[in-house]
Scaffold this motif. Structure first.
Motif, PDB file in Angstrom:
ATOM      1  N   GLY A  17      35.086  46.044  40.733  1.00 46.91           N
ATOM      2  CA  GLY A  17      36.377  45.291  39.399  1.00 46.91           C
ATOM      3  C   GLY A  17      36.262  46.712  39.115  1.00 46.91           C
ATOM      4  O   GLY A  17      38.069  47.199  39.063  1.00 46.91           O
ATOM      5  N   GLN A 127      33.846  38.007  40.279  1.00 42.50           N
ATOM      6  CA  GLN A 127      35.571  37.520  39.412  1.00 42.50           C
ATOM      7  C   GLN A 127      35.723  36.980  38.299  1.00 42.50           C
ATOM      8  O   GLN A 127      36.525  38.017  37.532  1.00 42.50           O
ATOM      9  N   TRP A 137      40.804  43.874  40.205  1.00 39.44           N
ATOM     10  CA  TRP A 137      40.006  43.087  41.674  1.00 39.44           C
ATOM     11  C   TRP A 137      40.114  43.677  42.540  1.00 39.44           C
ATOM     12  O   TRP A 137      41.121  43.424  43.405  1.00 39.44           O
TER      13      TRP A 137
END
Length: 174
Positions: A17, A127, A137
């Protein structure tokens, strides 16, 4: 559903991320020291080494990057079943690591890679962590973000230095 440790979820969120490999290292090293201190063969160490290797690669320290990616890969290959239990696609993982090591050896430019998460529950957790913290992401690293790129030189190292001094004193006493 396998329950994964929160620091591991955070590690994956930073790796895939925020691309903050330095923070990956910090988070997982602290967890490793709490759960498996001194075990340099721990799979946690292998994951830490991969993050450190990516940090060096992005900073164009190719020698350090190759060494860390190679050591991390060797470590993780000894823990193939653990990689699966950790929710990773181990065959894709080792393919990605081999390609990354080859890119480094050939002195190709840094390219972000993502650790392949196979477990859908883990993927959702990571996520969600990214979303809560404002991270994208699997977006490539922002190579203009000097705070991210040079993170190690912008932190307070006084505690690390003190710990090293204390370890050296203990070693001298023994």
């Amino acid at each position: 559903m396998t329950q994964h440790p929160t620091p591991y979820i955070e590690f994956l969120a930073h790796f895939n991320g925020s691309r903050d490999y330095f923070e990956c290292h910090e988070v997982l090293e602290e967890y490793w020291k709490e759960t498996d201190p001194g075990n340099r063969d721990s799979h946690w160490v292998g994951l830490i080494q991969i993050a450190v290797g990516m940090y060096h690669f992005r900073r164009q320290n190719l020698k350090g990057a190759e060494r860390m990616i190679r050591k991390g890969t060797e470590n993780l290959k000894c823990h193939r079943p653990v990689m699966t239990r950790l929710g990773l696609d181990e065959s894709r993982l080792f393919s990605i690591l081999a390609e990354t090591e080859e890119r480094i050896r050939e002195e190709m430019p840094y390219r972000s890679v993502s650790l392949p998460i196979k477990d859908p529950d883990l993927l959702r957790s990571v996520q969600q962590w990214c979303s809560r913290n404002g991270y994208g992401w699997c977006i490539p690293s922002d190579l203009t973000d000097h705070e991210l790129i040079h993170r190690h030189s912008r932190r307070d190292r006084s505690q690390v230095i003190q710990e090293r001094k204390e370890a050296l004193l203990r070693k001298k006493r023994n």
